[in-house]
Design a protein around this motif. Sequence first.
Motif, PDB file in Angstrom:
ATOM      1  N   ASN A   1      59.715 -38.829  53.475  1.00 45.09           N
ATOM      2  CA  ASN A   1      58.562 -39.500  54.068  1.00 45.09           C
ATOM      3  C   ASN A   1      58.780 -39.705  55.560  1.00 45.09           C
ATOM      4  OD1 ASN A   1      57.280 -39.745  51.605  1.00 45.09           O
ATOM      5  ND2 ASN A   1      57.804 -41.891  51.296  1.00 45.09           N
ATOM      6  N   TRP A   2      57.719 -39.534  56.309  1.00 46.90           N
ATOM      7  CA  TRP A   2      57.732 -39.805  57.747  1.00 46.90           C
ATOM      8  C   TRP A   2      56.923 -41.070  58.005  1.00 46.90           C
ATOM      9  CZ3 TRP A   2      54.114 -36.797  61.541  1.00 46.90           C
ATOM     10  CH2 TRP A   2      54.276 -37.311  62.843  1.00 46.90           C
ATOM     11  N   LEU A   3      57.599 -42.100  58.521  1.00 48.30           N
ATOM     12  CA  LEU A   3      56.928 -43.341  58.906  1.00 48.30           C
ATOM     13  C   LEU A   3      56.677 -43.284  60.406  1.00 48.30           C
ATOM     14  CD1 LEU A   3      59.025 -45.945  56.855  1.00 48.30           C
ATOM     15  CD2 LEU A   3      57.146 -44.461  56.104  1.00 48.30           C
ATOM     16  N   LYS A   4      55.420 -43.187  60.768  1.00 50.72           N
ATOM     17  CA  LYS A   4      55.085 -43.060  62.185  1.00 50.72           C
ATOM     18  C   LYS A   4      54.451 -44.348  62.694  1.00 50.72           C
ATOM     19  CE  LYS A   4      51.219 -40.213  60.581  1.00 50.72           C
ATOM     20  NZ  LYS A   4      50.553 -38.902  60.714  1.00 50.72           N
TER      21      LYS A   4
ATOM     22  N   SER B   1      52.057 -53.246  62.147  1.00 50.82           N
ATOM     23  CA  SER B   1      50.791 -53.203  61.415  1.00 50.82           C
ATOM     24  C   SER B   1      50.159 -51.817  61.466  1.00 50.82           C
ATOM     25  CB  SER B   1      49.821 -54.245  61.996  1.00 50.82           C
ATOM     26  OG  SER B   1      49.585 -53.994  63.372  1.00 50.82           O
ATOM     27  N   ASN B   2      50.587 -51.002  62.428  1.00 48.69           N
ATOM     28  CA  ASN B   2      50.008 -49.658  62.578  1.00 48.69           C
ATOM     29  C   ASN B   2      50.838 -48.556  61.920  1.00 48.69           C
ATOM     30  OD1 ASN B   2      47.796 -50.519  64.211  1.00 48.69           O
ATOM     31  ND2 ASN B   2      49.183 -50.675  65.974  1.00 48.69           N
ATOM     32  N   THR B   3      51.968 -48.912  61.312  1.00 53.36           N
ATOM     33  CA  THR B   3      52.820 -47.886  60.712  1.00 53.36           C
ATOM     34  C   THR B   3      52.105 -47.210  59.545  1.00 53.36           C
ATOM     35  OG1 THR B   3      54.797 -49.133  61.326  1.00 53.36           O
ATOM     36  CG2 THR B   3      55.061 -47.448  59.626  1.00 53.36           C
ATOM     37  N   LYS B   4      52.186 -45.884  59.521  1.00 52.81           N
ATOM     38  CA  LYS B   4      51.587 -45.086  58.449  1.00 52.81           C
ATOM     39  C   LYS B   4      52.653 -44.160  57.862  1.00 52.81           C
ATOM     40  CE  LYS B   4      47.456 -46.689  59.334  1.00 52.81           C
ATOM     41  NZ  LYS B   4      46.809 -47.667  58.384  1.00 52.81           N
ATOM     42  N   VAL B   5      52.402 -43.690  56.649  1.00 50.69           N
ATOM     43  CA  VAL B   5      53.319 -42.771  56.008  1.00 50.69           C
ATOM     44  C   VAL B   5      52.659 -41.401  55.863  1.00 50.69           C
ATOM     45  CG1 VAL B   5      52.584 -43.504  53.681  1.00 50.69           C
ATOM     46  CG2 VAL B   5      54.805 -42.337  53.992  1.00 50.69           C
ATOM     47  N   GLU B   6      53.453 -40.373  56.136  1.00 52.96           N
ATOM     48  CA  GLU B   6      53.035 -38.990  55.877  1.00 52.96           C
ATOM     49  C   GLU B   6      54.151 -38.307  55.099  1.00 52.96           C
ATOM     50  OE1 GLU B   6      52.156 -34.940  58.418  1.00 52.96           O
ATOM     51  OE2 GLU B   6      51.305 -36.835  59.162  1.00 52.96           O
TER      52      GLU B   6
END
Length: 390
Positions: A370-373, A382-387
């Motif tokens: 997983n990439w946590l950007k 609060s803006n961290t997303k997973v790809e």
Amino acid sequence: MVRRFSSDFIFDGSVMHENAVLTVTSEGEIVSISENTGHVDQVDFFPGILCPGFINAHCHLELSHLKSKVTAGKGLAQFVKELVPKRLGPGSEIDAAIKAAESEMIKNGIVGVGDICNSEATFPTKAVSSIRYHSFMEIFSPDPNKASAMLDHGKTLERRMKQMYPRAQVSVTPHAPYSVSDKLYALLSEYCYTSEFPISIHNQETPSEDDFFMSGTGEMFELMKAFYPGMVNFIPTGFRSLPSHVVKLPKCNPVLLVHNTNTTADDISRAMLYTNQLWFCLCPKANLFIENRLPDMEVFMGFSNKVVIGTDSLASNDGLNVLEELKTIKLNFPQINTEELLKWGIFNGAELFGWKDLGRFVPGAIPGVNWLKNVENGELTSNTKVEVLL
């Protein structure tokens, strides 16, 4: 053929690495984590954090059709009152919702799930899934006369699941302290000796659960009386819920206590006198949805190696996303660092379920990548997303 990934930080399941390269085969098997010397060709850089796939330790996939159909913030008793008559619906609607919810978990980087089952609704999806499941066949009845029948129901679900998917990992498990008779506890504990798998029980999800055991009063007691009139004969223990019910659970199995919204350090200390095989599942977004409050996370820091993360169901959550649960904890308890949170949401869950090939970047494992950007200095925001990369 291999792929090489680098990032500002690589979390291997236990610790965070800086200036490192993750080497993975095209099939997703981990080869190594090594220092990034700058001399390795074809390294793909992803700013943020790379980590193994998430483990959702507590879910009710079969309730996915109830998204946005139960009122938020009214407390557990009201939640149960609304949920029970809505549980059953058209089979096609339930099946479609299950499939959509599973696809959502895959998109959100979840590779393993501890899932509660009261029916066979999720079995066909699980039999062909890329997600690893541990299915908890949940049983309950406060009526001692129904104890044998309820255990048989759980065993039947277990057998049906293994017929459909022989490698299925399954436990028969109690629902909650207030909904299981002493006789059913005893029968279940005896049956659990045949298995080393964990069992699960909802624990201290609301203050009125403690009232139930301390004084035989409160919303949960009144709710159970409405479901089962024989509850009027219940004799309170005079103790809070966890110390009251833990002594009825098997000592030979890991016990996953779920929610723990009202659990105190003293509750845990008392319970640990009986068994040291307790695990604690935190489902913060569901806690906020149902009770509009969170557990005191500081209570669990002394047991950090036994803390896991769950999403609960779409009846009590707007999504099935472990990262969002971790962000909720971080927002409300910023003193808990991201390395610790990721361990809760990744490595610990894999340990609980015995999945040695998940939850860690070690040679031979196939845990997903997983990439946590959108992170700041290695911390979730609060803006961290997973790809999902693999």
